[in-house]
Design a protein around this motif. Sequence first.
Motif, short mmCIF file in Angstrom:
data_model
loop_
_atom_site.label_atom_id
_atom_site.label_comp_id
_atom_site.label_asym_id
_atom_site.label_seq_id
_atom_site.Cartn_x
_atom_site.Cartn_y
_atom_site.Cartn_z
N GLY A 42 0.79 -1.21 0.00
CA GLY A 42 0.00 0.00 0.00
C GLY A 42 0.83 1.27 0.00
N PHE A 43 0.20 2.39 -0.42
CA PHE A 43 0.84 3.69 -0.34
C PHE A 43 -0.22 4.77 -0.19
N ASP A 44 0.24 5.97 0.12
CA ASP A 44 -0.65 7.11 0.34
C ASP A 44 -0.96 7.79 -0.98
N GLY A 45 -2.12 7.49 -1.53
CA GLY A 45 -2.49 8.06 -2.82
C GLY A 45 -2.81 9.54 -2.77
N SER A 46 -3.05 10.08 -1.57
CA SER A 46 -3.35 11.52 -1.48
C SER A 46 -2.12 12.36 -1.77
N SER A 47 -0.95 11.76 -1.71
CA SER A 47 0.29 12.49 -1.99
C SER A 47 0.75 12.34 -3.43
N THR A 48 -0.01 11.56 -4.24
CA THR A 48 0.39 11.32 -5.62
C THR A 48 -0.75 11.62 -6.60
N MET A 49 -1.73 12.39 -6.17
CA MET A 49 -2.89 12.74 -6.99
C MET A 49 -3.71 11.51 -7.38
N GLN A 50 -3.75 10.51 -6.47
CA GLN A 50 -4.48 9.29 -6.77
C GLN A 50 -5.55 8.95 -5.73
N ALA A 51 -5.73 9.82 -4.72
CA ALA A 51 -6.76 9.60 -3.71
C ALA A 51 -6.96 10.88 -2.91
N GLU A 52 -8.07 10.93 -2.20
CA GLU A 52 -8.34 12.02 -1.26
C GLU A 52 -7.73 11.67 0.09
N GLY A 53 -7.40 12.71 0.86
CA GLY A 53 -6.79 12.48 2.17
C GLY A 53 -7.69 11.72 3.12
N SER A 54 -9.01 11.84 2.94
CA SER A 54 -9.95 11.15 3.83
C SER A 54 -10.11 9.67 3.49
N ASN A 55 -9.56 9.26 2.33
CA ASN A 55 -9.64 7.86 1.91
C ASN A 55 -8.45 7.59 1.00
N SER A 56 -7.26 7.55 1.60
CA SER A 56 -6.03 7.70 0.83
C SER A 56 -5.36 6.39 0.42
N ASP A 57 -5.90 5.24 0.81
CA ASP A 57 -5.20 3.99 0.53
C ASP A 57 -5.24 3.62 -0.95
N CYS A 58 -4.07 3.34 -1.51
CA CYS A 58 -3.93 2.74 -2.83
C CYS A 58 -3.00 1.54 -2.68
N VAL A 59 -2.99 0.67 -3.67
CA VAL A 59 -2.23 -0.57 -3.58
C VAL A 59 -1.36 -0.73 -4.81
N LEU A 60 -0.12 -1.18 -4.60
CA LEU A 60 0.82 -1.46 -5.68
C LEU A 60 0.83 -2.96 -5.97
N LYS A 61 0.60 -3.30 -7.23
CA LYS A 61 0.62 -4.70 -7.67
C LYS A 61 1.82 -4.92 -8.59
N PRO A 62 2.79 -5.72 -8.18
CA PRO A 62 3.96 -5.97 -9.03
C PRO A 62 3.56 -6.64 -10.35
N VAL A 63 4.13 -6.15 -11.46
CA VAL A 63 3.84 -6.73 -12.77
C VAL A 63 5.10 -7.16 -13.52
N SER A 64 6.25 -6.66 -13.11
CA SER A 64 7.52 -7.12 -13.68
C SER A 64 8.63 -6.78 -12.70
N VAL A 65 9.70 -7.56 -12.75
CA VAL A 65 10.79 -7.37 -11.80
C VAL A 65 12.13 -7.53 -12.52
N TYR A 66 13.09 -6.67 -12.14
CA TYR A 66 14.41 -6.63 -12.77
C TYR A 66 15.47 -6.51 -11.68
N PRO A 67 16.65 -7.05 -11.91
CA PRO A 67 17.75 -6.78 -10.97
C PRO A 67 18.07 -5.29 -10.95
N ASP A 68 18.38 -4.76 -9.76
CA ASP A 68 18.74 -3.35 -9.63
C ASP A 68 20.26 -3.23 -9.67
#
Length: 346
Positions: A42-68
């Motif tokens: 999860g992350f705070d979507g209200s800080s990324t223009m993806q949610a309101e502060g009163s309901n700020s939960d968003c979720v990240l779903k991995p779709v691809s992975v690479y060595p860093d």
Amino acid sequence: MTKYKLEYIWLDGYTPVPNLRGKTQIKEFDSFPTLEQLPLWGFDGSSTMQAEGSNSDCVLKPVSVYPDPARTNGALVMCEVMMPDGVTPHPTNKRATILDDEGAWFGFEQEYFFYENGRPLGFPDQGFPAPQGTYYTGVGFSNVGSIAREIVEEHLDQCLAAGINHEGINAEVAKGQWEFQIFGKGSKKAADEIWMARYLLQRLTEKYGIDIEYHCKPLGDTDWNGSGMHCNFSTKFMREVGGKAYFEALMEAFGKNWKEHIDVYGPDNHMRLTGKHETAPWNKFSWGVADRGASIRVPHSFIKNDYKGYLEDRRPNSQGDPYAIASQVLKTIAEVSTEAFKTAAA
């Protein structure tokens, strides 16, 4: 067990161009994690223009992975943004709804400017450097400066170490302007790798005190090139069957849908697609053999090979969303039924 640094990367909700975001979590694994092993986060979507502060939960779903390549025991995790249930795609999640086809191959040519202190790298504080001419594929300090090549070479190495299908680099037409190329089989795979390559470039330049400028015409109405992200594309039918009649029908469909393409090919494209600097006007469609001023450039090899191979759409700009670009290309191609052309080819 080894502790891995997982950098979860996603696109925020800013418009007309989303920003890359990233945050790190530490997880233990026996070996480099597979996509299936990576948890939702999860992350705070209200800080990324993806949610309101009163309901700020968003979720990240991995779709691809690479060595860093920049971290010991690091992984780069490309994510889609989901609603709090972890199942429903967020409205800003364009990747979840695009057309995809593993038989469709895409090659993106990502142009960009290096910027330092609000000016293209190598520009004087006032005015302009020598006119365009010697910078494209140039060599030497007067053409490329003292730091740009160091950055692009390091970026190339990082992309290759991450397993990204990076295919080349070159200095571009304007001073301070460069390009890298990414190729992928399938629209999602190709677009994922463009976004990841952008992320690596932007993270890399932090230590040099340099920004990446993706705007398609950062120098405005001047005699300096803008930046594109030319989209080379082919389908299995184009590569294996093709034919002049099919090609002509395809070009008719691209011409009919010119506005649908322009609408997703990146903002401010009217500033870049003026008919000058090797571009076709934004509101007119054209194609031409080896014509860099056409909407779609047709390689000589395509004609010589009985109208089989790939084509290059030169209209997408450097800020364009590769998910949307690839999806629109496939939508237009899908309008042209291949059945009649299969019979003709046989």
